[in-house]
Motif scaffolding. Structure first.
Motif, PDB file in Angstrom:
ATOM      1  N   ALA A   6       0.849  -1.195   0.000  1.00 53.94           N
ATOM      2  CA  ALA A   6       0.000   0.000   0.000  1.00 53.94           C
ATOM      3  C   ALA A   6       0.883   1.243   0.000  1.00 53.94           C
ATOM      4  CB  ALA A   6      -0.901   0.015   1.223  1.00 53.94           C
ATOM      5  N   ILE A   7       0.613   2.159  -0.911  1.00 55.31           N
ATOM      6  CA  ILE A   7       1.326   3.437  -0.921  1.00 55.31           C
ATOM      7  C   ILE A   7       0.504   4.431  -0.119  1.00 55.31           C
ATOM      8  CG2 ILE A   7       2.341   5.273  -2.328  1.00 55.31           C
ATOM      9  CD1 ILE A   7       2.374   3.350  -4.686  1.00 55.31           C
ATOM     10  N   VAL A   8       1.072   4.913   0.979  1.00 50.94           N
ATOM     11  CA  VAL A   8       0.341   5.826   1.852  1.00 50.94           C
ATOM     12  C   VAL A   8       1.131   7.119   2.056  1.00 50.94           C
ATOM     13  CG1 VAL A   8      -0.779   3.885   3.052  1.00 50.94           C
ATOM     14  CG2 VAL A   8       1.287   4.894   4.019  1.00 50.94           C
ATOM     15  N   GLY A   9       0.421   8.129   2.492  1.00 54.29           N
ATOM     16  CA  GLY A   9       1.038   9.433   2.718  1.00 54.29           C
ATOM     17  C   GLY A   9       0.030  10.518   2.392  1.00 54.29           C
ATOM     18  N   ARG A  10       0.357  11.725   2.825  1.00 50.09           N
ATOM     19  CA  ARG A  10      -0.582  12.837   2.648  1.00 50.09           C
ATOM     20  C   ARG A  10      -0.738  13.168   1.158  1.00 50.09           C
ATOM     21  NH1 ARG A  10       2.307  17.249   1.530  1.00 50.09           N
ATOM     22  NH2 ARG A  10       4.519  17.153   1.975  1.00 50.09           N
ATOM     23  N   PRO A  11      -1.770  13.946   0.815  1.00 50.44           N
ATOM     24  CA  PRO A  11      -1.965  14.318  -0.584  1.00 50.44           C
ATOM     25  C   PRO A  11      -0.761  15.053  -1.153  1.00 50.44           C
ATOM     26  CG  PRO A  11      -3.933  14.864   0.686  1.00 50.44           C
ATOM     27  CD  PRO A  11      -2.878  14.449   1.672  1.00 50.44           C
ATOM     28  N   ASN A  12      -0.528  14.801  -2.437  1.00 48.78           N
ATOM     29  CA  ASN A  12       0.433  15.579  -3.218  1.00 48.78           C
ATOM     30  C   ASN A  12       1.899  15.174  -3.071  1.00 48.78           C
ATOM     31  OD1 ASN A  12       0.029  17.481  -5.251  1.00 48.78           O
ATOM     32  ND2 ASN A  12       1.116  19.028  -4.057  1.00 48.78           N
ATOM     33  N   VAL A  13       2.168  14.081  -2.389  1.00 47.56           N
ATOM     34  CA  VAL A  13       3.563  13.650  -2.271  1.00 47.56           C
ATOM     35  C   VAL A  13       4.015  12.836  -3.487  1.00 47.56           C
ATOM     36  CG1 VAL A  13       3.650  13.721   0.255  1.00 47.56           C
ATOM     37  CG2 VAL A  13       2.950  11.607  -0.897  1.00 47.56           C
ATOM     38  N   GLY A  14       3.038  12.409  -4.308  1.00 49.12           N
ATOM     39  CA  GLY A  14       3.393  11.660  -5.524  1.00 49.12           C
ATOM     40  C   GLY A  14       3.002  10.190  -5.496  1.00 49.12           C
ATOM     41  N   LYS A  15       2.043   9.835  -4.649  1.00 45.64           N
ATOM     42  CA  LYS A  15       1.601   8.431  -4.544  1.00 45.64           C
ATOM     43  C   LYS A  15       1.081   7.901  -5.879  1.00 45.64           C
ATOM     44  CE  LYS A  15      -1.419   9.310  -1.303  1.00 45.64           C
ATOM     45  NZ  LYS A  15      -1.125  10.770  -1.234  1.00 45.64           N
ATOM     46  N   ALA A  58      -6.150   6.731  -3.006  1.00 41.18           N
ATOM     47  CA  ALA A  58      -6.605   7.907  -3.748  1.00 41.18           C
ATOM     48  C   ALA A  58      -7.857   8.462  -3.082  1.00 41.18           C
ATOM     49  CB  ALA A  58      -6.890   7.515  -5.188  1.00 41.18           C
ATOM     50  N   GLY A  59      -8.462   9.433  -3.712  1.00 38.05           N
ATOM     51  CA  GLY A  59      -9.765   9.896  -3.242  1.00 38.05           C
ATOM     52  C   GLY A  59      -9.700  10.975  -2.186  1.00 38.05           C
ATOM     53  N   LEU A  60      -8.506  11.234  -1.658  1.00 38.59           N
ATOM     54  CA  LEU A  60      -8.409  12.261  -0.616  1.00 38.59           C
ATOM     55  C   LEU A  60      -8.277  13.647  -1.207  1.00 38.59           C
ATOM     56  CD1 LEU A  60      -5.932  10.429   1.713  1.00 38.59           C
ATOM     57  CD2 LEU A  60      -8.359  10.856   2.104  1.00 38.59           C
ATOM     58  N   GLU A  61      -7.741  13.678  -2.412  1.00 43.72           N
ATOM     59  CA  GLU A  61      -7.457  14.965  -3.043  1.00 43.72           C
ATOM     60  C   GLU A  61      -8.726  15.785  -3.230  1.00 43.72           C
ATOM     61  OE1 GLU A  61      -6.163  12.093  -3.656  1.00 43.72           O
ATOM     62  OE2 GLU A  61      -3.992  12.346  -3.657  1.00 43.72           O
ATOM     63  N   GLU A  62      -9.862  15.083  -3.395  1.00 43.73           N
ATOM     64  CA  GLU A  62     -11.118  15.799  -3.636  1.00 43.73           C
ATOM     65  C   GLU A  62     -11.860  16.081  -2.325  1.00 43.73           C
ATOM     66  OE1 GLU A  62     -10.987  12.448  -5.306  1.00 43.73           O
ATOM     67  OE2 GLU A  62      -9.464  13.509  -6.469  1.00 43.73           O
ATOM     68  N   VAL A  96       9.855  16.931   6.431  1.00 43.49           N
ATOM     69  CA  VAL A  96       8.889  16.212   7.272  1.00 43.49           C
ATOM     70  C   VAL A  96       7.889  17.229   7.822  1.00 43.49           C
ATOM     71  CG1 VAL A  96       8.571  14.806   9.334  1.00 43.49           C
ATOM     72  CG2 VAL A  96      10.582  14.436   7.878  1.00 43.49           C
ATOM     73  N   THR A  97       6.623  17.102   7.438  1.00 42.53           N
ATOM     74  CA  THR A  97       5.596  18.053   7.872  1.00 42.53           C
ATOM     75  C   THR A  97       4.792  17.457   9.036  1.00 42.53           C
ATOM     76  OG1 THR A  97       3.800  17.221   6.490  1.00 42.53           O
ATOM     77  CG2 THR A  97       5.354  18.743   5.440  1.00 42.53           C
ATOM     78  N   PRO A  98       4.015  18.315   9.742  1.00 39.33           N
ATOM     79  CA  PRO A  98       3.169  17.792  10.818  1.00 39.33           C
ATOM     80  C   PRO A  98       2.202  16.704  10.327  1.00 39.33           C
ATOM     81  CG  PRO A  98       3.324  20.182  10.961  1.00 39.33           C
ATOM     82  CD  PRO A  98       3.999  19.792   9.672  1.00 39.33           C
ATOM     83  N   GLN A  99       1.692  16.854   9.113  1.00 39.13           N
ATOM     84  CA  GLN A  99       0.809  15.812   8.560  1.00 39.13           C
ATOM     85  C   GLN A  99       1.558  14.497   8.378  1.00 39.13           C
ATOM     86  OE1 GLN A  99      -1.026  17.222   4.913  1.00 39.13           O
ATOM     87  NE2 GLN A  99      -3.017  17.260   5.928  1.00 39.13           N
ATOM     88  N   ASP A 100       2.805  14.600   7.948  1.00 35.89           N
ATOM     89  CA  ASP A 100       3.604  13.376   7.807  1.00 35.89           C
ATOM     90  C   ASP A 100       3.758  12.679   9.155  1.00 35.89           C
ATOM     91  OD1 ASP A 100       4.135  13.777   5.029  1.00 35.89           O
ATOM     92  OD2 ASP A 100       5.849  15.066   5.509  1.00 35.89           O
TER      93      ASP A 100
END
Ligand code: GDP
Ligand code: MG
Length: 167
Positions: A6-15, A58-62, A96-100
């Motif tokens: 599973a590729i996980v991580g906050r939006p926009n990192v390039g998953k 996916a699906g988080l971007e929206e 490394v961001t707080p979301q990360d």
């Protein structure tokens, strides 16, 4: 059953960019299984001589930004539970961001196998982001560029024993 990553991580990192690179056009038919929503995309990945299943969260971007943290957490937990290992992606340019940190906590708590990937690491700026990722305590960060195809050999080296163990 093939090994599932599973590729996980906050939006926009390039998953999704990495997913597309690994899968090409070999999208799995995830159809209408209950519980498997369009928020999780599965495909048949190839990397060198390895084949495995990859899941893109996916699906988080929206999503409405207000509901994003909760949805990210729920979706990530679901993906982690479905998978044999996770590739946790960061953005080398953002550091490394707080979301990360939130994702890192989820992954630590689930106690599964985690590969730490630092994407967008191409160019001189990338190196600092990769080094910064050591502080998450999730092992050696792998510098990647999903867009330019860099770091795929190191990703292979990290995945190969996991895929072999699963076969
Ligand atoms: P996701 O939200 O995590 O699925 O991220 P996406 O795959 O949609 O990518 C978000 C943005 O980052 C897009 O504009 C991509 O073109 C860009 N991107 C993805 N991978 C790389 C990379 O390796 N280097 C750079 N510079 N940009 C990238
Ligand atoms: Mg995406």
């Amino acid at each position: 059953m093939s090994f599932k990553l599973a590729i996980v991580g906050r939006p926009n990192v390039g998953k999704s960019t990495l997913f597309n690179r690994l899968v090409g056009k070999r999208l799995a038919l995830v159809d209408d299984q209950p519980g498997v929503t369009r928020d999780l995309r599965e495909g048949e990945a190839r990397l060198g001589d390895l084949t495995f299943t990859v899941i893109d969260t996916a699906g988080l971007e929206e999503a409405d930004p207000e509901s994003l943290p909760g949805r990210m957490r729920a979706l990530t937990e679901r993906a982690v539970d479905m998978a044999d290992a996770c590739l946790f992606l960061l953005d080398a340019r953002a550091g490394v961001t707080p979301q990360d940190e939130v994702f890192a906590d989820i992954l630590r708590r689930r106690n599964g196998r985690v590969i730490l990937g630092v994407n967008k690491a191409e160019g001189a700026q990338g190196e600092a982001g990769v080094l910064e990722a050591w502080r998450l305590g999730l092992g050696e960060p792998i510098g990647l560029s999903a867009e330019h195809g860099e770091g795929m050999g190191d990703l292979y080296a990290a995945l190969e024993p996991l895929v072999a163990e699963h076969a």
